[in-house]
Design an enzyme around this catalytic site. Structure first.
Site, PDB file in Angstrom:
ATOM      1  N   HIS A  76      87.720 -34.376 -56.515  1.00  0.00           N
ATOM      2  CA  HIS A  76      86.550 -34.454 -57.238  1.00  0.00           C
ATOM      3  C   HIS A  76      85.876 -32.877 -57.349  1.00  0.00           C
ATOM      4  CE1 HIS A  76      85.732 -38.871 -57.250  1.00  0.00           C
ATOM      5  NE2 HIS A  76      86.975 -38.679 -57.558  1.00  0.00           N
ATOM      6  N   TYR A 204      75.414 -41.072 -57.462  1.00  0.00           N
ATOM      7  CA  TYR A 204      74.304 -41.410 -56.704  1.00  0.00           C
ATOM      8  C   TYR A 204      73.271 -41.798 -57.669  1.00  0.00           C
ATOM      9  CZ  TYR A 204      76.646 -39.154 -52.756  1.00  0.00           C
ATOM     10  OH  TYR A 204      77.519 -38.840 -51.999  1.00  0.00           O
ATOM     11  N   PRO A 296      74.504 -42.382 -44.253  1.00  0.00           N
ATOM     12  CA  PRO A 296      75.683 -41.933 -45.067  1.00  0.00           C
ATOM     13  C   PRO A 296      75.518 -41.219 -46.386  1.00  0.00           C
ATOM     14  CG  PRO A 296      75.233 -44.307 -44.875  1.00  0.00           C
ATOM     15  CD  PRO A 296      74.438 -43.411 -43.993  1.00  0.00           C
ATOM     16  N   LYS A 300      78.463 -37.280 -44.423  1.00  0.00           N
ATOM     17  CA  LYS A 300      78.347 -36.522 -43.605  1.00  0.00           C
ATOM     18  C   LYS A 300      79.094 -36.840 -42.017  1.00  0.00           C
ATOM     19  CE  LYS A 300      77.122 -32.795 -45.495  1.00  0.00           C
ATOM     20  NZ  LYS A 300      78.588 -32.921 -46.251  1.00  0.00           N
ATOM     21  N   TYR A 387      76.691 -30.423 -49.380  1.00  0.00           N
ATOM     22  CA  TYR A 387      77.564 -31.569 -49.623  1.00  0.00           C
ATOM     23  C   TYR A 387      78.703 -31.165 -48.903  1.00  0.00           C
ATOM     24  CZ  TYR A 387      79.188 -35.674 -51.871  1.00  0.00           C
ATOM     25  OH  TYR A 387      79.436 -37.032 -52.051  1.00  0.00           O
TER      26      TYR A 387
HETATM   27  P1  FAS Z   1      83.822 -44.543 -34.555  1.00  0.00           P
HETATM   28  O1  FAS Z   1      82.812 -45.421 -34.246  1.00  0.00           O
HETATM   29  O2  FAS Z   1      84.784 -44.694 -35.944  1.00  0.00           O
HETATM   30  O3  FAS Z   1      85.131 -44.937 -33.432  1.00  0.00           O
HETATM   31  C1  FAS Z   1      84.842 -45.104 -31.997  1.00  0.00           C
HETATM   32  C2  FAS Z   1      85.630 -45.999 -31.464  1.00  0.00           C
HETATM   33  O4  FAS Z   1      85.599 -46.129 -30.069  1.00  0.00           O
HETATM   34  C3  FAS Z   1      85.989 -47.456 -32.158  1.00  0.00           C
HETATM   35  O5  FAS Z   1      87.129 -47.617 -32.155  1.00  0.00           O
HETATM   36  C4  FAS Z   1      85.375 -48.301 -30.817  1.00  0.00           C
HETATM   37  O6  FAS Z   1      86.262 -49.417 -30.627  1.00  0.00           O
HETATM   38  C5  FAS Z   1      85.687 -47.291 -29.613  1.00  0.00           C
HETATM   39  N1  FAS Z   1      84.890 -47.665 -28.420  1.00  0.00           N
HETATM   40  C6  FAS Z   1      83.554 -48.091 -28.418  1.00  0.00           C
HETATM   41  N2  FAS Z   1      83.257 -48.514 -27.226  1.00  0.00           N
HETATM   42  C7  FAS Z   1      84.331 -48.161 -26.264  1.00  0.00           C
HETATM   43  C8  FAS Z   1      84.395 -48.355 -24.992  1.00  0.00           C
HETATM   44  N3  FAS Z   1      83.436 -48.766 -24.158  1.00  0.00           N
HETATM   45  N4  FAS Z   1      85.779 -48.131 -24.553  1.00  0.00           N
HETATM   46  C9  FAS Z   1      86.933 -47.597 -25.450  1.00  0.00           C
HETATM   47  N5  FAS Z   1      86.593 -47.543 -26.652  1.00  0.00           N
HETATM   48  C10 FAS Z   1      85.336 -47.824 -27.106  1.00  0.00           C
HETATM   49  N6  FAS Z   1      80.186 -41.952 -42.686  1.00  0.00           N
HETATM   50  C11 FAS Z   1      80.417 -41.292 -43.935  1.00  0.00           C
HETATM   51  O7  FAS Z   1      80.490 -39.899 -43.925  1.00  0.00           O
HETATM   52  N7  FAS Z   1      80.393 -42.085 -45.038  1.00  0.00           N
HETATM   53  C12 FAS Z   1      80.267 -43.581 -45.072  1.00  0.00           C
HETATM   54  O8  FAS Z   1      80.346 -44.276 -45.841  1.00  0.00           O
HETATM   55  C13 FAS Z   1      80.227 -44.071 -43.869  1.00  0.00           C
HETATM   56  N8  FAS Z   1      80.028 -45.592 -43.718  1.00  0.00           N
HETATM   57  C14 FAS Z   1      80.033 -46.261 -42.535  1.00  0.00           C
HETATM   58  C15 FAS Z   1      79.773 -47.420 -42.565  1.00  0.00           C
HETATM   59  C16 FAS Z   1      79.834 -48.153 -41.190  1.00  0.00           C
HETATM   60  C17 FAS Z   1      79.635 -49.618 -41.164  1.00  0.00           C
HETATM   61  C18 FAS Z   1      79.601 -47.338 -40.072  1.00  0.00           C
HETATM   62  C19 FAS Z   1      79.540 -47.957 -38.596  1.00  0.00           C
HETATM   63  C20 FAS Z   1      79.792 -45.837 -39.982  1.00  0.00           C
HETATM   64  C21 FAS Z   1      79.942 -45.336 -41.369  1.00  0.00           C
HETATM   65  N9  FAS Z   1      80.114 -44.072 -41.481  1.00  0.00           N
HETATM   66  C22 FAS Z   1      80.070 -43.422 -42.683  1.00  0.00           C
HETATM   67  C23 FAS Z   1      80.090 -43.064 -40.133  1.00  0.00           C
HETATM   68  C24 FAS Z   1      81.553 -43.315 -39.806  1.00  0.00           C
HETATM   69  O9  FAS Z   1      82.395 -42.900 -40.713  1.00  0.00           O
HETATM   70  C25 FAS Z   1      81.647 -42.619 -38.522  1.00  0.00           C
HETATM   71  O10 FAS Z   1      81.034 -41.014 -38.761  1.00  0.00           O
HETATM   72  C26 FAS Z   1      83.067 -42.266 -38.190  1.00  0.00           C
HETATM   73  O11 FAS Z   1      83.494 -43.654 -37.930  1.00  0.00           O
HETATM   74  C27 FAS Z   1      83.018 -41.587 -36.837  1.00  0.00           C
HETATM   75  O12 FAS Z   1      83.976 -41.542 -36.039  1.00  0.00           O
HETATM   76  P2  FAS Z   1      84.186 -41.792 -34.421  1.00  0.00           P
HETATM   77  O13 FAS Z   1      83.279 -40.647 -33.846  1.00  0.00           O
HETATM   78  O14 FAS Z   1      85.551 -41.774 -34.293  1.00  0.00           O
HETATM   79  O15 FAS Z   1      83.477 -43.195 -34.137  1.00  0.00           O
HETATM   80  C1  PHB Z   2      82.112 -43.788 -49.582  1.00  0.00           C
HETATM   81  O1  PHB Z   2      82.734 -43.951 -50.480  1.00  0.00           O
HETATM   82  O2  PHB Z   2      82.240 -44.817 -48.710  1.00  0.00           O
HETATM   83  C2  PHB Z   2      80.903 -42.831 -49.739  1.00  0.00           C
HETATM   84  C3  PHB Z   2      80.793 -41.746 -50.292  1.00  0.00           C
HETATM   85  C4  PHB Z   2      79.862 -40.885 -50.302  1.00  0.00           C
HETATM   86  C5  PHB Z   2      78.723 -41.228 -49.500  1.00  0.00           C
HETATM   87  C6  PHB Z   2      78.830 -42.492 -48.498  1.00  0.00           C
HETATM   88  C7  PHB Z   2      79.873 -43.170 -48.733  1.00  0.00           C
HETATM   89  O3  PHB Z   2      77.521 -40.240 -49.517  1.00  0.00           O
END
Ligand code: FAS
Ligand code: PHB
Length: 403
Positions: A76, A204, A296, A300, A387
């Site tokens: 994009h 957005y 989100p 980032k 961004y």
């Molecule tokens: P994660 O949380 O992905 O992974 C951590 C891992 O550690 C998990 O697999 C967990 O099971 C494991 N863990 C936890 N405790 C443990 C323990 N005691 N022992 C062993 N393992 C353990 N970011 C965006 O940029 N855009 C978005 O739209 C967006 N939407 C999101 C929606 C949701 C519901 C959430 C929760 C986050 C969202 N995020 C988004 C942020 C997300 O993408 C995170 O930045 C990303 O998953 C970060 O990755 P990790 O740091 O690997 O953490």
């Molecule tokens: C998504 O596609 O999940 C998404 C894209 C842009 C954002 C947040 C989430 O800023």
């Protein structure tokens, strides 16, 4: 695992941060064990981020896991911000020379897992009672239970990639870490649907009823979000209500073109800003959501996690190969400088597009902010650079002088 008494790096968490770190270390010949609490299927079923900065794609290329990404992702060159019926396109390519890549975090996690499986990586899924020990000793220890057996191993360094609710940060002494947090009064209600995206790029939408985001995973799979009060529950949002509210928040021409489909996933994510300081405690480092959470809005979270891992992997490899400590010593201040830049940007874009208060003053200030942005290419360039992730376009913030 009782045969493994010692590895060079212990990693907690097989989300994108832990999997990418293990991959980069493994490619450099550094031994690691990765402990994950959930099953592989559970980890690979999570629906989360969707937008990758150029720096993240470069890291995935270096990790040798981007072949499917380059085949299936969407590039994009811009995105839109709507303010009521007004639409403003931020031309990323023209303003910075770069673009973003749309490819779901779910797919990245699957691609990383597949490469780890092919490489025979030591990833233990279904671990319980993971406990970091001896963080300031001559070597760290990681105790855990796996398949009913208690075990532990010794390692030179431990990395907490275990997310916001993980055990790594929680294992630090209270005096060893400062948790700085901002709770936003809203959540994002997300829906994934097998329906063609309503716009060719992300949109957005800032509306008096609240924020909406039109995103996507492919040309046939859409991802939509609505700002809702933090007290809302999924049960209050059947599909029909979601689609009606989304239409109400979009410019009329966009709402008229919306194609809906059954929600194949629906989730609520509270918006929060969180940073742990510092990101190192002796032999333990924090990376990804274990270290920080950003709203989100600015896309980032995942990109910061990858940037943490890229810098930490390089520092660990340098230490194991040459004994150099500069990278390890600089990791926390460097990353915190970047994380706070991202927090600021996510906070600014959230304030511009969400209805965080009912105050008329805030509404007028928001309208003035949008009008300034729409009329100033310098402001649009600043938005575009943030961004894309500042490192992607050369704008490097001043290094933090405080640890
Ligand atoms: P994660 O949380 O992905 O992974 C951590 C891992 O550690 C998990 O697999 C967990 O099971 C494991 N863990 C936890 N405790 C443990 C323990 N005691 N022992 C062993 N393992 C353990 N970011 C965006 O940029 N855009 C978005 O739209 C967006 N939407 C999101 C929606 C949701 C519901 C959430 C929760 C986050 C969202 N995020 C988004 C942020 C997300 O993408 C995170 O930045 C990303 O998953 C970060 O990755 P990790 O740091 O690997 O953490
Ligand atoms: C998504 O596609 O999940 C998404 C894209 C842009 C954002 C947040 C989430 O800023």
């Amino acid at each position: 695992m009782s045969s493994v008494a010692r590895v060079q790096v212990g990693i907690i968490g097989a989300g994108p941060a832990g999997l990418l770190l293990g991959r980069l270390l493994g490619l450099a010949g550094i031994s690691f064990v990765l402990l994950e609490r959930q099953t592989r299927a559970h980890v690979e079923s999570r629906i989360r981020a969707g937008v990758l900065e150029p720096g993240s794609v470069t890291l995935l290329d270096a990790a040798g896991v981007s072949a499917r990404l380059h085949r299936e992702s969407l590039v994009h060159e811009g995105f839109e911000i709507a303010y009521g019926e007004q639409r403003l396109r931020i031309n990323l390519r023209a303003l910075t020379g770069h673009a973003v890549t749309v490819y779901g975090q779910t797919e990245i996690t699957r691609d990383l897992s597949a490469q780890h499986e092919a490489a025979g990586s030591q990833i233990l899924y279904g671990c319980e009672a993971v406990t970091p020990l001896d963080l300031t000793g001559r070597a760290a220890r990681l105790r855990y239970r796996w398949q009913g057996q208690a075990d532990e191993f010794v390692c030179d360094y431990l990395v907490g990639c275990d997310g916001y609710h993980g055990v790594a940060r929680a294992s630090l002494p209270a005096a060893g870490v400062r948790n700085i947090e901002r709770a936003y009064p809203v959540s994002w209600l997300g829906v994934l649907a097998d329906a063609p995206p309503v716009t060719p790029e992300l949109l957005y939408a800032s509306h008096p009823r609240g924020f909406a985001l039109c995103s996507m995973r492919s040309r046939t799979r859409s991802r939509y979000y609505l700002e809702v009060a933090a007290t809302q529950t999924l049960e209050e949002w059947p599909d029909e209500r979601f689609w009606d509210e989304l239409r109400a928040r979009l410019p009329a021409s966009v709402a008229a073109a919306l194609v809906t489909g059954p929600a194949i996933e629906k989730s609520l994510t509270p918006l929060r800003g969180f940073v742990a300081e510092p990101l190192r405690h002796g032999r333990l480092f924090l990376a990804g959501d274990a270290a920080h959470i950003v709203p989100p809005t600015g896309a980032k979270g995942l990109n910061l996690a990858f940037a943490d891992v890229g810098e930490l992997a390089a520092a660990l490899i340098a230490w194991f190969k040459t004994g150099a400590t500069e990278g390890l010593d600089a990791y926390s201040p460097n990353r915190l400088a970047r994380v706070w830049q991202a927090q600021r940007f996510a906070w600014w874009l959230t304030a511009l597009t969400h209805r965080l208060t009912a105050a008329v003053f805030d509404e007028r200030a928001q309208a003035a902010e949008f009008a300034y942005l729409a009329g100033c290419t310098h402001a649009q360039q600043s938005l575009a650079e943030n961004y894309l992730g500042l490192s992607s376009v050369g704008a490097t913030p001043p290094r933090s002088t405080r640890s």
